[in-house]
Design an enzyme around this catalytic site. Structure first.
Site, PDB file in Angstrom:
ATOM      1  N   ARG A   1     -12.018  -5.964  -6.169  1.00 55.16           N
ATOM      2  CA  ARG A   1     -11.932  -6.679  -4.882  1.00 55.16           C
ATOM      3  C   ARG A   1     -13.340  -6.930  -4.345  1.00 55.16           C
ATOM      4  NH1 ARG A   1      -7.927  -3.441  -0.935  1.00 55.16           N
ATOM      5  NH2 ARG A   1      -9.792  -2.152  -0.918  1.00 55.16           N
TER       6      ARG A   1
ATOM      7  N   ASP B   1       2.442  -4.294   8.675  1.00 57.30           N
ATOM      8  CA  ASP B   1       1.233  -3.493   8.491  1.00 57.30           C
ATOM      9  C   ASP B   1       0.072  -4.491   8.387  1.00 57.30           C
ATOM     10  OD1 ASP B   1      -0.945  -2.078   7.530  1.00 57.30           O
ATOM     11  OD2 ASP B   1       0.289  -0.704   6.341  1.00 57.30           O
TER      12      ASP B   1
ATOM     13  N   TYR C   1     -10.855   0.792  10.919  1.00 59.85           N
ATOM     14  CA  TYR C   1     -12.083   1.040  10.148  1.00 59.85           C
ATOM     15  C   TYR C   1     -12.348  -0.018   9.091  1.00 59.85           C
ATOM     16  CZ  TYR C   1      -8.547   3.439   7.242  1.00 59.85           C
ATOM     17  OH  TYR C   1      -7.432   3.749   6.511  1.00 59.85           O
TER      18      TYR C   1
ATOM     19  N   PHE D   1       0.878  -1.173   0.000  1.00 60.86           N
ATOM     20  CA  PHE D   1       0.000   0.000   0.000  1.00 60.86           C
ATOM     21  C   PHE D   1       0.924   1.234   0.000  1.00 60.86           C
ATOM     22  CE2 PHE D   1      -3.008   2.988   1.929  1.00 60.86           C
ATOM     23  CZ  PHE D   1      -4.209   2.608   1.344  1.00 60.86           C
TER      24      PHE D   1
HETATM   25  C1  LIG Z   1      -5.931   1.009   4.631  1.00 56.18           C
HETATM   26  C2  LIG Z   1      -4.475   0.909   4.743  1.00 56.18           C
HETATM   27  C3  LIG Z   1      -3.728   1.954   5.286  1.00 56.18           C
HETATM   28  C4  LIG Z   1      -4.401   3.260   5.637  1.00 56.18           C
HETATM   29  O1  LIG Z   1      -3.659   4.112   6.397  1.00 56.18           O
HETATM   30  P1  LIG Z   1      -4.368   5.412   7.037  1.00 56.18           P
HETATM   31  O2  LIG Z   1      -3.296   6.117   7.699  1.00 56.18           O
HETATM   32  O3  LIG Z   1      -5.452   4.912   7.910  1.00 56.18           O
HETATM   33  O4  LIG Z   1      -4.967   6.185   5.908  1.00 56.18           O
HETATM   34  C5  LIG Z   1      -2.363   1.758   5.469  1.00 56.18           C
HETATM   35  N1  LIG Z   1      -1.766   0.599   5.093  1.00 56.18           N
HETATM   36  C6  LIG Z   1      -2.471  -0.410   4.525  1.00 56.18           C
HETATM   37  C7  LIG Z   1      -1.789  -1.673   4.133  1.00 56.18           C
HETATM   38  C8  LIG Z   1      -3.841  -0.282   4.329  1.00 56.18           C
HETATM   39  O5  LIG Z   1      -4.519  -1.270   3.765  1.00 56.18           O
END
Ligand SMILES: *Cc1c(COP(=O)(O)O)cnc(C)c1O
Length: 431
Positions: free
Chosen positions: A393, A219, A244, A136
């Site tokens: 997805r 992560d 979330y 991501f």
């Molecule tokens: C959804 C997601 C994020 C989101 O990060 P935010 O700081 O909440 O915007 C980060 N890493 C991964 C792998 C995700 O899927």
């Protein structure tokens, strides 16, 4: 004899599902068959109740809410951390709820880079961080920024494991990188890849990283709440996740982080008063004394209204049980994959590993016109998301998705497949 797949069979599966009744606890969006719980989990009566309670506490107690509410707001990040800890297999003190995922990557990567720098013998090359090319993007942005702030060139030191198929990362490729580059001080990988849904072997990666004298962080945004973890037992150094997605705590809800107790006392990169030792926080000393727990990585005042829904959401998950949630999730994704194989044409393919132990909670379906297909599905009331270049997805989030929903979603894709929107159009593929 091959099983009969039809709508009645899907309904049969729902009646045999031990978690079926949990669907009623969630508020279904209007006119929608919701397959996007890995992007934003649904609201539940329980999460709205805890949110409402905090609003009432604010009205009735105002400033006294910090101490006189129950549970009190002052320790709420730690309190929620204690509730999340069993889902990630950690001790209560190793988990806290605070900040956002991206901010938590900043502070934890920074912290572990500083530990690595402090441990380095003199005249050794600067430390590198190992990531992968299917991550991501926010992860790479944050890590590159932390390297830059230490005068380390990310073009060289953000080392990227390449994918051989564009979908998955092989364990051997991670080991190869560790054997090739002695400068790797942190391995930072996802638990589940956001696009293909590949579930990584956290234990194997942790062992490989530690054998190479590197710290390891994960992560877990796409796994916490749907895949059980054993972060502490396995010896993972740190981890981050959002609340979330599968934790259903609402848009932009406060995130979570884990720091192995062996690292308590390390200096948080993004220090702030909410990470101060709690007992003396209000002595207002100008010198920062970090808490002797993961709480030290909090920064500012806990955002109560972005945290409160998590309390109710976690009670629902606890009642269902994370092992049962994982079992149902695997059954749903197995079923979805079978239907894609059996009911959709060859122009559709499954981009997610078929082995359940290598799969998180969603399935990616590849199609040359995935973007148009997603838009057409949304138009028709099936909420999915599109991830470039060719992935749709589908996430049958186990607490509120039925087998019959999976059946209906696939049948809708099947009906759209005959229409122009999903016919392969070479010109539009390029966009
Ligand atoms: C959804 C997601 C994020 C989101 O990060 P935010 O700081 O909440 O915007 C980060 N890493 C991964 C792998 C995700 O899927």
């Amino acid at each position: 004899m091959s099983p009969q797949y039809d709508r009645a069979d899907a309904i049969e599966r729902d009646s045999a599902d031990a978690l079926a009744s949990f669907r009623d606890r969630f508020i279904q969006p209007e006119d929608a068959l919701y397959m996007d719980g890995n992007s934003l989990g649904l609201a539940s009566d329980a999460s709205i109740e805890t949110l409402d309670r905090v609003v009432e506490e604010w009205k009735a107690l105002a400033i006294r809410g910090w101490t006189d509410s129950d549970p009190d707001w002052f320790h709420y990040g730690e309190y929620l951390g204690e509730l999340v800890a069993p889902l990630v297999g950690a001790n209560a003190s190793e988990v806290v709820v605070g900040n956002s995922t991206t901010v938590n990557i900043h502070t934890l990567i920074g912290t572990f880079l500083d530990l690595a720098l402090a441990e380095q013998p003199e005249n050794t090359p600067p430390p590198a961080v190992l990531v992968n090319d299917l991550d991501f993007p926010t992860d790479h942005y944050a890590i590159a920024a932390q390297l830059t702030q230490r005068g380390i060139d990310p073009d060289e030191k953000l080392r990227v494991v390449e994918s051989s198929d564009g979908r998955t990362i092989e364990m051997d490729a991670i080991i190869d990188a560790l054997e090739t580059h002695a400068d790797i001080s942190i391995v930072f990988m996802p638990s589940v890849l956001y696009r293909s849904g590949q579930l990584f072997d956290l234990e194997a990666i942790t062992t490989a990283a530690h054998e190479a004298d590197a710290y390891v962080g994960f992560d877990c945004a796409h796994s916490v709440g749907v895949v059980p973890h054993e972060l502490s037992t396995v010896g993972v150094d740190f981890a981050v996740w959002c609340s979330y997605k599968y934790l259903n705590a609402g848009p932009g809800a406060l995130a979570g982080l884990y720091v192995n107790k062996n690292h308590f006392g390390a200096e948080p990169t993004l220090a702030g008063w909410w990470g101060h030792e709690k007992a003396t926080q209000f002595e207002m000393n100008q010198t920062f004394t970090p808490a002797e727990t993961a709480g030290a990585w909090q920064i500012g005042t806990v955002s109560m209204l972005s945290a409160a829904p998590l309390e109710g959401a976690l009670a629902v998950i606890d009642e269902a049980g994370i092992e049962q949630i994982r079992s149902k999730s695997v059954a749903l994704t197995d079923y979805l994959i079978t239907l894609v194989d059996g009911r959709l044409g060859e122009v559709f393919s499954v981009g997610t590993p078929r082995e359940p132990s290598s799969r998180g909670g969603h399935v990616s379906i590849e199609h040359p016109n995935a973007k148009q297909l997603s838009a057409a599905l949304r138009e028709a009331g099936v909420v999915v998301d599109y991830r470039p270049p060719n992935v749709v997805r589908l996430c049958p989030s186990p607490l509120y998705t039925r087998f019959v929903d999976v059946w209906d979603a696939v049948e809708l894709i099947r009906s759209l497949a005959d229409e122009e929107v999903t016919t392969v159009n070479v010109d539009s593929q390029v966009t």
